[in-house]
Design a protein around this motif. Structure first.
Motif, PDB file in Angstrom:
ATOM      1  N   LYS A   1      12.658   7.700  -6.130  1.00 22.52           N
ATOM      2  CA  LYS A   1      14.043   8.021  -5.800  1.00 22.52           C
ATOM      3  C   LYS A   1      14.488   7.361  -4.504  1.00 22.52           C
ATOM      4  O   LYS A   1      15.685   7.346  -4.199  1.00 22.52           O
ATOM      5  CB  LYS A   1      14.218   9.542  -5.692  1.00 22.52           C
ATOM      6  CG  LYS A   1      13.989  10.264  -7.010  1.00 22.52           C
ATOM      7  CD  LYS A   1      14.220  11.767  -6.866  1.00 22.52           C
ATOM      8  CE  LYS A   1      13.997  12.460  -8.204  1.00 22.52           C
ATOM      9  NZ  LYS A   1      14.188  13.933  -8.087  1.00 22.52           N
ATOM     10  N   ARG A   2      13.544   6.823  -3.758  1.00 17.87           N
ATOM     11  CA  ARG A   2      13.870   6.130  -2.520  1.00 17.87           C
ATOM     12  C   ARG A   2      12.800   5.089  -2.236  1.00 17.87           C
ATOM     13  O   ARG A   2      11.659   5.210  -2.677  1.00 17.87           O
ATOM     14  CB  ARG A   2      14.009   7.111  -1.355  1.00 17.87           C
ATOM     15  CG  ARG A   2      12.865   8.075  -1.217  1.00 17.87           C
ATOM     16  CD  ARG A   2      13.151   9.143  -0.196  1.00 17.87           C
ATOM     17  NE  ARG A   2      12.095  10.138  -0.162  1.00 17.87           N
ATOM     18  CZ  ARG A   2      11.992  11.080   0.755  1.00 17.87           C
ATOM     19  NH1 ARG A   2      12.880  11.147   1.730  1.00 17.87           N
ATOM     20  NH2 ARG A   2      11.020  11.968   0.713  1.00 17.87           N
ATOM     21  N   LEU A   3      13.207   4.083  -1.499  1.00 16.48           N
ATOM     22  CA  LEU A   3      12.348   2.966  -1.180  1.00 16.48           C
ATOM     23  C   LEU A   3      12.508   2.633   0.289  1.00 16.48           C
ATOM     24  O   LEU A   3      13.628   2.617   0.812  1.00 16.48           O
ATOM     25  CB  LEU A   3      12.731   1.753  -2.035  1.00 16.48           C
ATOM     26  CG  LEU A   3      12.145   0.386  -1.677  1.00 16.48           C
ATOM     27  CD1 LEU A   3      10.659   0.348  -1.986  1.00 16.48           C
ATOM     28  CD2 LEU A   3      12.872  -0.714  -2.439  1.00 16.48           C
TER      29      LEU A   3
ATOM     30  N   LYS B   1      12.404  -6.860  -6.805  1.00 15.92           N
ATOM     31  CA  LYS B   1      13.414  -6.891  -7.854  1.00 15.92           C
ATOM     32  C   LYS B   1      14.389  -5.725  -7.748  1.00 15.92           C
ATOM     33  O   LYS B   1      15.458  -5.730  -8.370  1.00 15.92           O
ATOM     34  CB  LYS B   1      12.744  -6.869  -9.227  1.00 15.92           C
ATOM     35  CG  LYS B   1      11.968  -8.134  -9.556  1.00 15.92           C
ATOM     36  CD  LYS B   1      11.396  -8.074 -10.958  1.00 15.92           C
ATOM     37  CE  LYS B   1      10.675  -9.376 -11.321  1.00 15.92           C
ATOM     38  NZ  LYS B   1      10.105  -9.321 -12.693  1.00 15.92           N
ATOM     39  N   THR B   2      14.015  -4.729  -6.966  1.00 15.84           N
ATOM     40  CA  THR B   2      14.843  -3.518  -6.824  1.00 15.84           C
ATOM     41  C   THR B   2      15.963  -3.705  -5.810  1.00 15.84           C
ATOM     42  O   THR B   2      16.981  -3.006  -5.878  1.00 15.84           O
ATOM     43  CB  THR B   2      13.941  -2.335  -6.386  1.00 15.84           C
ATOM     44  OG1 THR B   2      12.856  -2.210  -7.296  1.00 15.84           O
ATOM     45  CG2 THR B   2      14.715  -1.035  -6.339  1.00 15.84           C
TER      46      THR B   2
END
Length: 375
Positions: free
Chosen positions: A178-180, A250-251
């Motif tokens: 949900k987070r990076l 890629k995100t």
């Protein structure tokens, strides 16, 4: 063996090494700290077969002896802390009684010890690839990413952080679905390698790292299965996590329809007020409405509601987006900035948070789909 040592130095070493000592183990020796005396060096080791920490303190060897024993970590730590003077005399296996005799001032005590002959050795990392990085930089990198590590064991690989080192660039990456969080540093190493370190290991490494630009560099050595951190007199060895880490590059979005510059303190203060209304029983997203250089924030639960406006510098399209209050708050606290940029495309695509000028970090947050389109 008989030696004198400084109470504070010994106590600090025991405390740090104890982080790798398991409370229960099928190998009884692992439940204690191994202490080894050679010349005027006392080496302390804790190891749970996943994480190992060792360090050396200077002592005065009173009888030019050597040896190694295992002593209960908790009892050793508490007893040393409570000894009444700055210098402690420790005499181990005196008269063959397999006890550590501790003496300071008029206080004498005895603690049982075990033989260290069956204590396992650390994995060999001597043939691994290595890189060096300033302690302050690595400590900051861990601080700015570890909040985004997954605490769910469904995907064990995400319970660690990716070390992505390539051609003089070092990205430390954490993601929980949900987070990076990505923290970037330029380094002198031109080799290419990737590995995933358990977050528990990084937490312990971070505690030992110094937040001092003058500190000696931290040396990192990795093999196919283990990693070693050399921090001053401490060596931390850990098993690496196995599996395929998410292709994080890629995100990351590269184009945005809405760009906002905001003061971190203004938004953090508001989110902390929202936190007073949100708990496990009363969950709700926060709604952020970006329009005409104004951010309108609304949060409502059965406990109450907050309706607040913050001045921003905005370019691009107006946008209403829902977010997890704690996730956004964690990201802002980790930024260590006075101002940040919030970059967005739509209510259903991630919000990107970056610093004003550098590329030192990139934080992504998945939005929460709102049931309506109004505050």
């Amino acid at each position: 063996m008989n030696f004198n040592c400084n109470k504070l130095e010994l106590s600090e070493a025991i405390t740090n090494v104890s982080k790798a000592v398991p409370s229960k183990s099928s190998i009884p020796q692992l439940e204690g700290i191994k202490i080894s005396l050679t010349d005027n060096n006392l080496t302390l080791t804790g190891y749970n077969l996943e994480l190992g920490i060792t360090t050396t303190v200077n002592v005065t060897n009173n009888d030019n002896s050597s040896g190694e024993y295992i002593i209960n970590a908790r009892l050793f730590a508490e007893m040393v802390k409570k000894m009444p003077s700055d210098i402690i005399n420790i005499d181990i296996n005196k008269d063959g009684d397999m006890k550590a005799h501790l003496k300071a001032s008029n206080t004498n005590c005895k603690i049982a010890v075990l033989s260290a002959k069956d204590y396992p050795n650390f994995p060999d990392t001597s043939m691994g690839e290595n890189v060096s990085i300033p302690q302050q930089a690595l400590k900051n990198m861990i601080h700015q990413t570890i909040y985004a590590v997954s605490v769910n064991d469904i995907k064990p690989i995400l319970t660690g952080e990716l070390f992505d080192i390539s051609n003089g660039e070092f990205n430390l990456v954490a993601i929980d679905g949900k987070r990076l969080a990505i923290r970037h540093e330029n380094i002198s190493c031109m080799d290419n390698f990737k590995f995933v370190v358990p977050s528990k290991t990084l937490e312990e490494v971070s505690k030992i790292l110094k937040d001092d630009a003058k500190a000696t560099d931290c040396k990192i050595v990795n093999t196919s299965s283990h990693i070693m951190f050399q921090v001053d007199k401490y060596t931390i060895v850990s098993r690496l996590l196995e599996g395929e880490f998410h292709d994080y590059k890629k995100t990351i979005p590269t184009q945005f329809d809405t760009e906002v510059i905001i003061k971190v303190k203004d938004l953090t203060d508001c989110l902390e007020r929202c936190s007073l209304l949100i708990n496990e029983k009363n969950r709700a997203p926060i709604k952020l409405n970006f329009k005409d250089d104004t951010l309108k924030i609304f949060c409502e639960t059965p406990l109450g509601n907050i309706d607040e406006e913050i001045h921003i510098d905005m370019t691009g399209k107006p946008l209403l987006i829902g977010l997890n209050n704690r996730f956004l708050l964690d990201s802002l606290r980790a930024s260590d900035c006075d101002q940040v940029k919030l970059l967005m495309n739509s209510p259903i695509r991630p919000m990107t948070i970056v610093p004003m000028q550098s590329n030192s970090f990139t934080f992504l947050l998945m939005p929460i789909q709102l049931k309506d389109n109004q505050l």
